[in-house]
Scaffold this active site. Structure first.
Site, short mmCIF file in Angstrom:
data_model
loop_
_atom_site.label_atom_id
_atom_site.label_comp_id
_atom_site.label_asym_id
_atom_site.label_seq_id
_atom_site.Cartn_x
_atom_site.Cartn_y
_atom_site.Cartn_z
N GLY A 17 0.82 -1.21 0.00
CA GLY A 17 0.00 0.00 0.00
C GLY A 17 0.85 1.26 0.00
O GLY A 17 0.53 2.25 -0.68
N ASP A 18 1.95 1.23 0.75
CA ASP A 18 2.87 2.37 0.78
C ASP A 18 3.53 2.57 -0.58
O ASP A 18 3.72 3.70 -1.04
CB ASP A 18 3.95 2.14 1.84
CG ASP A 18 3.37 1.81 3.20
OD1 ASP A 18 2.30 2.35 3.53
OD2 ASP A 18 3.98 1.00 3.93
#
Length: 310
Positions: A253-254
């Site tokens: 997600g990052d």
């Protein structure tokens, strides 16, 4: 320039064991200690994409020095506020196909230190076009602190990508007078904003059409192996991703946030931006290290991502 904000960074320590013995001694020579925190994962991926990136947030003590030195070893520019408390450690024990984590909450940030950081933030974003804000806030900081950062970025006409969850996300979406340019919740996090029961993509689209999202220009809802549903202004896009062998999904997600920031910084079309975001997320899952991508595979994977306007 892209500025990444990590208010609650950590030293991520991982121990690999064949077997985890309870109430006994465990020894290993497979140890990793790296600068951690969602925003620093974003930072590392952006650096690998050759973006002009600057990392900021709170650091303190010897662990804070270790964290900053680790970023400098990667030639990453930093401008942290040094506080009295120590930067936290987050420990992961990898054993027998499982992962057991011990996460420190971090030490409390004083009101004076919070005010100092707001002043620092306003100074360092003068040359920025994009800001990413990721993760949780440390003890002592209220959930509306991110709103103060949004106000400062807004005064400087800077686009903000916010990647947080729980009360911090809920407060920004429902209560904040000023909104981020982009949010990147996953399926669980988007449901938690108002406690909605969302079971289908049609229901998700209907929810994203509600007026609470009107002032957020870009909403990227990541859906794991199913790709993502993206709302850009009043239009919706479905991102389909290729099937790959997942090595380590942590930090994907990052890495997706990094791809979004890269797309905004380079003025990519919305379709190309979505492809970059998905590509970075996919490439992270294919690596053992968190917040790392194989840049040589960017074009190959990007060409396999399909973006369909709904």
């Amino acid at each position: 320039m892209i500025v990444t904000v990590t208010l609650n960074p950590s030293i991520d320590i991982s121990y690999r064991l064949e077997e985890f013995l309870i109430d006994d001694v465990n020894r290993t020579d497979k140890v990793s200690k790296t600068p951690g925190g969602k925003g620093l994962n974003v930072t590392r991926v952006l650096k690998q994409l050759n973006a002009n990136v600057l990392a900021t947030g709170f650091i303190g003590g010897r662990t804070g020095e270790f964290l900053e030195d680790g970023l400098k070893d990667l030639s990453i520019d930093t401008s942290f506020l040094k506080v009295k408390g120590n930067t936290r450690n987050c420990i992961a024990v990898l054993h027998e196909g499982k992962q057991t984590e011990i996460l420190e909450s971090g030490e409390e940030i004083s009101k004076e230190e919070q005010e100092e950081f707001l002043s620092l933030f306003e100074k360092i974003i003068k040359k920025a076009s994009v800001v990413t804000i990721s993760g949780s806030v440390p003890p002592g900081i209220a959930s509306d602190y991110y709103e103060e950062l949004l106000k400062i970025a807004g005064r400087n006409n800077i686009k903000v990508i916010l990647d947080t969850s729980g009360n911090s996300l809920k407060n920004i979406v429902l209560n904040s007078e000023i909104k981020p340019y982009c949010i990147k919740p996953n399926e669980t996090e988007i449901k938690q904003i108002e406690g909605k029961e969302i079971n289908t993509k049609k229901e998700l689209i209907e929810y994203l059409n509600s007026n609470i999202f009107d002032e957020i220009e870009l909403v990227v809802v990541t859906m794991g192996g199913e790709g993502a549903l993206v709302k850009y202004k009043n239009e919706f896009y479905n991102a389909e991703i290729p099937k790959i062998k997942v090595v380590n999904p942590v930090g994907s997600g990052d890495s997706t946030v990094a791809g979004i920031a890269y797309g905004l910084e380079n003025n990519l079309s919305i379709e190309e931006l979505i492809k970059y975001a998905m590509t970075c997320g996919i490439l992270n899952t294919m690596e053992e290290k968190t917040g790392f991508i194989n840049v040589n595979e960017v074009e190959n994977i990007k060409n396999q991502v399909k973006v369909i306007k709904l």
